[in-house]
Design a protein around this motif. Sequence first.
Motif, short mmCIF file in Angstrom:
data_model
loop_
_atom_site.label_atom_id
_atom_site.label_comp_id
_atom_site.label_asym_id
_atom_site.label_seq_id
_atom_site.Cartn_x
_atom_site.Cartn_y
_atom_site.Cartn_z
N PHE A 148 -4.56 12.03 -0.34
CA PHE A 148 -5.35 10.89 -0.81
C PHE A 148 -4.91 9.61 -0.11
O PHE A 148 -3.71 9.41 0.15
CB PHE A 148 -5.20 10.73 -2.32
N THR A 149 -5.87 8.73 0.15
CA THR A 149 -5.58 7.46 0.80
C THR A 149 -5.81 6.25 -0.09
O THR A 149 -5.41 5.14 0.26
CB THR A 149 -6.47 7.30 2.05
N GLY A 163 -10.67 15.04 -2.71
CA GLY A 163 -10.42 15.78 -3.94
C GLY A 163 -11.13 17.11 -3.98
O GLY A 163 -10.58 18.13 -4.44
N VAL A 164 -12.36 17.14 -3.48
CA VAL A 164 -13.12 18.39 -3.41
C VAL A 164 -12.57 19.28 -2.30
O VAL A 164 -12.37 20.49 -2.48
CB VAL A 164 -14.61 18.10 -3.19
N ALA A 165 -12.30 18.67 -1.13
CA ALA A 165 -11.87 19.44 0.04
C ALA A 165 -10.54 20.15 -0.18
O ALA A 165 -10.40 21.34 0.13
CB ALA A 165 -11.79 18.53 1.26
N HIS A 166 -9.55 19.45 -0.73
CA HIS A 166 -8.24 20.09 -0.87
C HIS A 166 -8.29 21.21 -1.91
O HIS A 166 -7.56 22.21 -1.81
CB HIS A 166 -7.15 19.06 -1.20
N GLU A 193 2.03 12.07 -5.27
CA GLU A 193 1.65 13.13 -4.33
C GLU A 193 0.37 13.87 -4.67
O GLU A 193 -0.30 14.40 -3.77
CB GLU A 193 2.79 14.15 -4.21
N ASP A 194 0.00 13.93 -5.94
CA ASP A 194 -1.05 14.86 -6.34
C ASP A 194 -2.36 14.25 -6.79
O ASP A 194 -3.35 14.98 -6.96
CB ASP A 194 -0.53 15.77 -7.48
N VAL A 195 -2.41 12.95 -7.02
CA VAL A 195 -3.63 12.36 -7.55
C VAL A 195 -4.06 11.15 -6.72
O VAL A 195 -3.27 10.56 -5.98
CB VAL A 195 -3.48 11.95 -9.04
N GLU A 219 0.81 -1.22 0.00
CA GLU A 219 0.00 0.00 0.00
C GLU A 219 0.84 1.27 0.00
O GLU A 219 0.35 2.34 -0.36
CB GLU A 219 -0.95 0.00 1.21
N SER A 220 2.11 1.17 0.40
CA SER A 220 2.97 2.35 0.39
C SER A 220 3.48 2.68 -1.00
O SER A 220 4.00 3.77 -1.24
CB SER A 220 4.16 2.14 1.33
#
Length: 277
Positions: A274-275, A262-265, A217-219, A47-48
Amino acid sequence: MAYETVLYDVADGIATVTLNRPDKLNAWTRLMQGDVKDAMLRAAADESVRAIVLTGAGRGFCAGADMEVLTAASTGAGGPVSGAVPRPAVDPTAAVNARADFRMTHSYFPAIPKPIVAAVNGPCAGLGLVIALYCDMRFAGQSAMFTTSFAQRGLIAEHGLSWLLPKLIGVPHAADLLYSARKVRAPEALQLGLVQRLFPDQELLAQTRAYLKTIVEDVSPRSVAIMKRQIWEAQFQTLSEATVIANHEMEQSFGTADFKEGVAHFLEKRKARFTGR
């Protein structure tokens, strides 16, 4: 876990699988086949890990099947190059119901639910080219060289290459490279669409990692995994079938933690966290 023919490393969310027979230009063997598959499944289950780089040690990516194996096959003294070495590994691709097309000897790369980029350094020939083409993208160093090579050995387009290569570069270009087995240098490979990025040799791995860092990092890793499955499986679907599947997946996405993040950030003007859930 240590491997005999590959190196495996994880850093900053990126797993790097390095073909490690530099004295043989990383020529492919049965043992390497087993090592690579185990490393890919290991990265898929971790998962990492959110992205994977496949590259070669030394001055080449992969020179194709080991000539000792081909020599043995030509004299009837050895089995096929594709004979896999079994390894104890849980196959996470089963969890995503990968179609049978993506469960064959080398075609399992599309079923790995994480982006795989081949960082092609130096020669990439024969079976090495097949492996690179099953990656989602290919970035190349300036000295990279590509060749199908099969016709020069009295062989054919193996492991689905006759299906894959025309989809990537078109039928006439695929016919050219397969029939002639000519060498294609990095600039032409970029022009043909065999590779998507071209870098100075000394910058290849760093630039590949820098690109994948943006994915890490971004998606949303959930979004990427589903889009990867959509892209590869769409090759077997009609537009209406792909649309129905997309509509279903979109509905599922609305209920996920990654959609909410995605909406919140975006609204909070901060970096995403993201998790994959």
